[in-house]
Design a protein around this motif. Structure first.
Motif, PDB file in Angstrom:
ATOM      1  N   SER A  67       0.833  -1.206   0.000  1.00 33.92           N
ATOM      2  CA  SER A  67       0.000   0.000   0.000  1.00 33.92           C
ATOM      3  C   SER A  67       0.869   1.258   0.000  1.00 33.92           C
ATOM      4  CB  SER A  67      -0.917   0.008   1.226  1.00 33.92           C
ATOM      5  OG  SER A  67      -1.874  -1.018   1.163  1.00 33.92           O
ATOM      6  N   ASP A  68       1.960   1.213   0.748  1.00 34.09           N
ATOM      7  CA  ASP A  68       2.882   2.350   0.756  1.00 34.09           C
ATOM      8  C   ASP A  68       3.642   2.463  -0.555  1.00 34.09           C
ATOM      9  OD1 ASP A  68       2.163   3.067   3.300  1.00 34.09           O
ATOM     10  OD2 ASP A  68       3.901   2.169   4.290  1.00 34.09           O
ATOM     11  N   SER A  69       3.879   1.312  -1.209  1.00 38.20           N
ATOM     12  CA  SER A  69       4.639   1.323  -2.457  1.00 38.20           C
ATOM     13  C   SER A  69       3.925   2.114  -3.538  1.00 38.20           C
ATOM     14  CB  SER A  69       4.881  -0.121  -2.939  1.00 38.20           C
ATOM     15  OG  SER A  69       5.674  -0.144  -4.105  1.00 38.20           O
ATOM     16  N   VAL A  70       2.636   1.853  -3.738  1.00 40.00           N
ATOM     17  CA  VAL A  70       1.906   2.587  -4.770  1.00 40.00           C
ATOM     18  C   VAL A  70       1.798   4.063  -4.406  1.00 40.00           C
ATOM     19  CG1 VAL A  70      -0.376   2.064  -3.779  1.00 40.00           C
ATOM     20  CG2 VAL A  70      -0.170   2.619  -6.200  1.00 40.00           C
ATOM     21  N   ALA A  71       1.669   4.376  -3.102  1.00 43.00           N
ATOM     22  CA  ALA A  71       1.593   5.773  -2.672  1.00 43.00           C
ATOM     23  C   ALA A  71       2.923   6.483  -2.892  1.00 43.00           C
ATOM     24  CB  ALA A  71       1.186   5.845  -1.201  1.00 43.00           C
ATOM     25  N   PHE A  72       4.027   5.794  -2.577  1.00 46.34           N
ATOM     26  CA  PHE A  72       5.350   6.391  -2.741  1.00 46.34           C
ATOM     27  C   PHE A  72       5.656   6.661  -4.211  1.00 46.34           C
ATOM     28  CE2 PHE A  72       9.858   5.857  -3.680  1.00 46.34           C
ATOM     29  CZ  PHE A  72      10.408   6.828  -2.869  1.00 46.34           C
ATOM     30  N   ILE A  73       5.386   5.686  -5.085  1.00 47.41           N
ATOM     31  CA  ILE A  73       5.631   5.887  -6.520  1.00 47.41           C
ATOM     32  C   ILE A  73       4.795   7.054  -7.031  1.00 47.41           C
ATOM     33  CG2 ILE A  73       5.357   4.871  -8.815  1.00 47.41           C
ATOM     34  CD1 ILE A  73       5.946   2.131  -7.539  1.00 47.41           C
ATOM     35  N   SER A  74       3.541   7.146  -6.585  1.00 45.39           N
ATOM     36  CA  SER A  74       2.661   8.233  -7.017  1.00 45.39           C
ATOM     37  C   SER A  74       3.174   9.586  -6.543  1.00 45.39           C
ATOM     38  CB  SER A  74       1.244   7.988  -6.485  1.00 45.39           C
ATOM     39  OG  SER A  74       0.720   6.777  -6.986  1.00 45.39           O
ATOM     40  N   ASP A  75       3.736   9.610  -5.342  1.00 44.62           N
ATOM     41  CA  ASP A  75       4.274  10.865  -4.813  1.00 44.62           C
ATOM     42  C   ASP A  75       5.474  11.353  -5.621  1.00 44.62           C
ATOM     43  OD1 ASP A  75       4.282  12.981  -2.853  1.00 44.62           O
ATOM     44  OD2 ASP A  75       6.067  12.032  -1.971  1.00 44.62           O
ATOM     45  N   ASN A  76       6.199  10.413  -6.239  1.00 42.27           N
ATOM     46  CA  ASN A  76       7.399  10.749  -7.013  1.00 42.27           C
ATOM     47  C   ASN A  76       7.186  10.587  -8.512  1.00 42.27           C
ATOM     48  OD1 ASN A  76       9.878  11.076  -4.970  1.00 42.27           O
ATOM     49  ND2 ASN A  76       8.494   9.502  -4.181  1.00 42.27           N
ATOM     50  N   ILE A  77       5.948  10.664  -8.929  1.00 40.81           N
ATOM     51  CA  ILE A  77       5.599  10.392 -10.317  1.00 40.81           C
ATOM     52  C   ILE A  77       6.298  11.329 -11.297  1.00 40.81           C
ATOM     53  CG2 ILE A  77       3.556  11.881 -10.326  1.00 40.81           C
ATOM     54  CD1 ILE A  77       2.145   9.644 -11.962  1.00 40.81           C
ATOM     55  N   ASN A  78       6.634  12.525 -10.851  1.00 41.35           N
ATOM     56  CA  ASN A  78       7.304  13.496 -11.729  1.00 41.35           C
ATOM     57  C   ASN A  78       8.718  13.067 -12.105  1.00 41.35           C
ATOM     58  OD1 ASN A  78       7.791  14.055  -8.841  1.00 41.35           O
ATOM     59  ND2 ASN A  78       9.173  15.649  -9.624  1.00 41.35           N
TER      60      ASN A  78
ATOM     61  N   GLY B 101       4.762  -6.144 -12.297  1.00 39.61           N
ATOM     62  CA  GLY B 101       5.789  -6.208 -11.266  1.00 39.61           C
ATOM     63  C   GLY B 101       7.111  -5.588 -11.665  1.00 39.61           C
ATOM     64  N   ILE B 102       7.593  -5.891 -12.865  1.00 38.47           N
ATOM     65  CA  ILE B 102       8.878  -5.337 -13.297  1.00 38.47           C
ATOM     66  C   ILE B 102       8.775  -3.828 -13.441  1.00 38.47           C
ATOM     67  CG2 ILE B 102      10.553  -5.277 -15.177  1.00 38.47           C
ATOM     68  CD1 ILE B 102      10.126  -8.250 -15.565  1.00 38.47           C
ATOM     69  N   TRP B 103       7.652  -3.346 -13.968  1.00 36.76           N
ATOM     70  CA  TRP B 103       7.439  -1.896 -14.054  1.00 36.76           C
ATOM     71  C   TRP B 103       7.589  -1.262 -12.675  1.00 36.76           C
ATOM     72  CZ3 TRP B 103       4.129   1.297 -11.507  1.00 36.76           C
ATOM     73  CH2 TRP B 103       4.018   2.620 -11.960  1.00 36.76           C
ATOM     74  N   ALA B 104       6.973  -1.860 -11.658  1.00 36.96           N
ATOM     75  CA  ALA B 104       7.026  -1.301 -10.304  1.00 36.96           C
ATOM     76  C   ALA B 104       8.459  -1.261  -9.786  1.00 36.96           C
ATOM     77  CB  ALA B 104       6.144  -2.107  -9.360  1.00 36.96           C
ATOM     78  N   SER B 105       9.221  -2.320 -10.038  1.00 42.60           N
ATOM     79  CA  SER B 105      10.614  -2.346  -9.558  1.00 42.60           C
ATOM     80  C   SER B 105      11.451  -1.297 -10.266  1.00 42.60           C
ATOM     81  CB  SER B 105      11.221  -3.738  -9.751  1.00 42.60           C
ATOM     82  OG  SER B 105      11.422  -4.037 -11.118  1.00 42.60           O
ATOM     83  N   LEU B 106      11.214  -1.082 -11.562  1.00 42.87           N
ATOM     84  CA  LEU B 106      11.952  -0.056 -12.308  1.00 42.87           C
ATOM     85  C   LEU B 106      11.524   1.343 -11.875  1.00 42.87           C
ATOM     86  CD1 LEU B 106      12.029  -1.652 -15.871  1.00 42.87           C
ATOM     87  CD2 LEU B 106      13.956  -1.377 -14.291  1.00 42.87           C
ATOM     88  N   ALA B 107      10.256   1.492 -11.503  1.00 40.49           N
ATOM     89  CA  ALA B 107       9.804   2.781 -10.979  1.00 40.49           C
ATOM     90  C   ALA B 107      10.577   3.120  -9.707  1.00 40.49           C
ATOM     91  CB  ALA B 107       8.304   2.743 -10.712  1.00 40.49           C
ATOM     92  N   TRP B 108      10.695   2.125  -8.831  1.00 42.76           N
ATOM     93  CA  TRP B 108      11.462   2.331  -7.601  1.00 42.76           C
ATOM     94  C   TRP B 108      12.930   2.642  -7.900  1.00 42.76           C
ATOM     95  CZ3 TRP B 108      11.115   2.861  -2.428  1.00 42.76           C
ATOM     96  CH2 TRP B 108       9.849   2.720  -1.849  1.00 42.76           C
ATOM     97  N   LEU B 109      13.533   1.873  -8.764  1.00 41.53           N
ATOM     98  CA  LEU B 109      14.958   2.083  -9.066  1.00 41.53           C
ATOM     99  C   LEU B 109      15.180   3.431  -9.739  1.00 41.53           C
ATOM    100  CD1 LEU B 109      17.633   0.648  -8.715  1.00 41.53           C
ATOM    101  CD2 LEU B 109      17.347  -0.373 -10.977  1.00 41.53           C
ATOM    102  N   SER B 110      14.234   3.868 -10.536  1.00 39.85           N
ATOM    103  CA  SER B 110      14.327   5.185 -11.162  1.00 39.85           C
ATOM    104  C   SER B 110      14.310   6.295 -10.117  1.00 39.85           C
ATOM    105  CB  SER B 110      13.162   5.398 -12.139  1.00 39.85           C
ATOM    106  OG  SER B 110      13.259   4.548 -13.235  1.00 39.85           O
ATOM    107  N   ILE B 111      13.409   6.157  -9.158  1.00 39.09           N
ATOM    108  CA  ILE B 111      13.301   7.167  -8.107  1.00 39.09           C
ATOM    109  C   ILE B 111      14.544   7.162  -7.230  1.00 39.09           C
ATOM    110  CG2 ILE B 111      11.964   7.864  -6.072  1.00 39.09           C
ATOM    111  CD1 ILE B 111       9.491   6.581  -7.571  1.00 39.09           C
ATOM    112  N   LEU B 112      15.040   5.977  -6.893  1.00 36.67           N
ATOM    113  CA  LEU B 112      16.291   5.877  -6.124  1.00 36.67           C
ATOM    114  C   LEU B 112      17.427   6.560  -6.867  1.00 36.67           C
ATOM    115  CD1 LEU B 112      16.185   2.128  -4.952  1.00 36.67           C
ATOM    116  CD2 LEU B 112      15.856   4.131  -3.519  1.00 36.67           C
TER     117      LEU B 112
END
Length: 509
Positions: A279-290, A363-374
């Protein structure tokens, strides 16, 4: 369909050229390097297709040698725009010559294209061949092979379905900045990542993306070979079933880790010092969507979550002035919203996160979203989540799964809950039935009871517990500690142990 122009070839006469003429095979047989010339195979295939009547049935297969797989795909791409109605293809493109003859005869096909150089050696420096068998299953006679040859000598173009491959990896490169992720890797040599295919479908994708494209060491991918039984494991990416990954992450102090389920649509994100609740993962990615290039180009429409998913996403949406939609559990409920350009990112508490780039969770999209933000924010998971909680507060959240419960026992739980909700003493309480049973508390806390429909036997009872905390000193506490009292209320209220005879849940998220 596209029409591709080229200069005609004058050497595509079927048969083996000898000093005294052309004898032997009725097919075109040459070295692979000849067939690998631009447009060469397409020319001969088009010449064959031009001899077929419209709405034909065609049999296609080969002996498995070098170039067979690519040429089978080429034939399919050309046949579909050249009047062929049906193509019968050997498994993995492989079919023996006698079997092809049999199938042509039995199904009444108008012919077959066989990819073989018979008993000649194969490989990049050796032989390849394309031959045509007629409607009787026999090798094409000289009259037909001569006709094919005459067509090839004067052919100036061929028709083919758009030859551009729709490649998942290339699409990810359009969505994310692979260059930025590679730069981050180069500047942070000690940054450790580990991704787990759990012997499901994602393994080959992970190897291509994380190793070949992003340049991480081969050791960063584990369990990458798909297995029929998932190597005896349960391909569900959570702390229980992905224990092998979890143990390695903690032991090797991995900075970024992800696991994926059998078909690749679910994901789990964690590091050696922090587990990210879905639940936090989707919220965090959305917060950093830019920070994700795809959304910088497209714009951001809104967000959506399933009913049991925590309200963390709601707080992000409010801060951005965007609408958040709450839907029943099931990804299909997000799709109409995406088709109407109402949401850009959506997620479920069941380890499902995705965006409008496709119509499934990814799933892979989500992991790349995280790695992009990192990569853009140049820090690790725990500091990023700490900052996120300071900004929004924390929705402490946990899901308790009681799997493979006998149906009659599961039904007792929900009969009991329904009897409480409909009793006179509960009429003024804030209860609701929305694809499950929700208990809403005055402080915003929630308890939800649902029966899952994803299992194949028995029943799974899921209990969701959520509590919002705004106290800065509690943000990094363990969720199970913060939620202990509320979890106890949830279990006692539903009489879980009494009705299921279970001492505890199968999985805790």
């Amino acid at each position: 369909m596209v029409s591709v122009s080229f200069s005609s070839f004058n050497d595509q006469k079927p048969g083996i050229k000898l000093y005294f003429g052309t004898l032997g095979t009725s097919g075109l047989r040459k070295k692979c390097k000849v067939f690998e010339q631009p447009h060469y195979r397409e020319s001969f295939i088009q010449s064959i297709l031009n001899t077929l009547p419209t709405s034909s049935t065609l049999v296609v297969g080969g002996d498995g040698r070098y170039l067979v797989k690519e040429t089978v795909q080429l034939i399919l791409n050309m046949a579909c725009v050249n009047g062929v109605k049906k193509v019968v293809v050997g498994q993995n493109g492989i079919m023996s010559t006698p079997a092809a003859s049999l199938i042509i005869r039995k199904i009444g096909a108008q012919g077959g294209i066989l990819l073989t150089a018979s008993h000649n050696p194969g490989g990049p420096s050796n032989d390849f061949g394309i031959k045509f068998n007629n409607e009787s299953g026999a090798p094409a006679n000289e009259g037909l092979t001569n006709k094919i040859f005459e067509i090839s000598k004067n052919l100036k173009e061929y028709k083919i379905n758009d030859p551009k491959k729709i490649d998942y990896c290339n699409y990810m490169k359009e969505i994310f900045s692979f260059q930025a992720m590679k730069k981050f890797r180069e500047e942070n040599k000690d940054f450790k990542i580990l991704v787990d295919g759990m012997h499901g479908v994602t393994g080959p994708y992970l190897e291509k993306i994380f190793i070949k494209e992003l340049g991480f060491p081969s050791s960063c991918v584990m369990n990458s070979v798909p297995k029929e039984d998932f190597n005896g494991g349960h391909p569900d990416p959570n702390l229980t079933y992905a224990k092998e990954l979890v143990d390695r992450v903690r032991k090797d102090k991995v900075d970024f880790a992800a696991a994926f389920d059998g078909d690749g649509d679910r994901n789990m994100i964690l590091s050696h010092d922090f587990f990210v609740n879905p639940s936090d993962s989707v919220a965090f990615i959305s917060d950093n969507i830019n920070l994700i290039p795809y959304f910088s180009k497209q714009g951001v429409y809104g967000f959506a979550r399933s009913m049991p998913t925590s309200a963390a996403l709601d707080r992000v949406a409010k801060s951005k002035g965007l609408k958040v939609y709450e839907v029943p559990t099931g990804w299909k409920f997000f799709c109409n919203l995406m088709d109407s350009n109402l949401v850009s990112i959506c997620g479920e508490e069941s380890f499902g996160t995705g965006s409008n780039h496709v119509r499934e969770k990814d799933g892979i999209w989500a992991s790349l979203a995280w790695l992009s933000i990192l990569s853009e924010r140049k820090t690790g998971i725990k500091p990023l989540m700490s900052d996120f909680y300071k900004k929004y507060g924390r929705c402490f959240y946990s899901r308790l799964d009681y799997e493979d419960i006998e149906s009659d026992k599961a039904n007792k739980v929900f009969h009991h809950l329904n009897s409480l909700i409909t009793s006179e003493s509960m009429k003024n309480q804030q209860f609701g039935n929305f694809v499950g049973i929700r208990l809403l508390f005055k402080d915003g806390s929630r308890i939800i009871y649902r029966q899952s429909g994803t299992g194949s036997v028995g029943a799974t009872i899921r209990i969701y517990v959520e509590k919002y905390v705004g106290d800065l000193n509690l943000f990094m506490e363990d969720a199970q500690i913060v939620l202990k009292d509320l979890i106890e209320v949830a279990l006692n209220f539903a009489k879980i142990e009494e009705f299921t005879l279970r001492k505890g849940p199968t999985v805790i998220t």
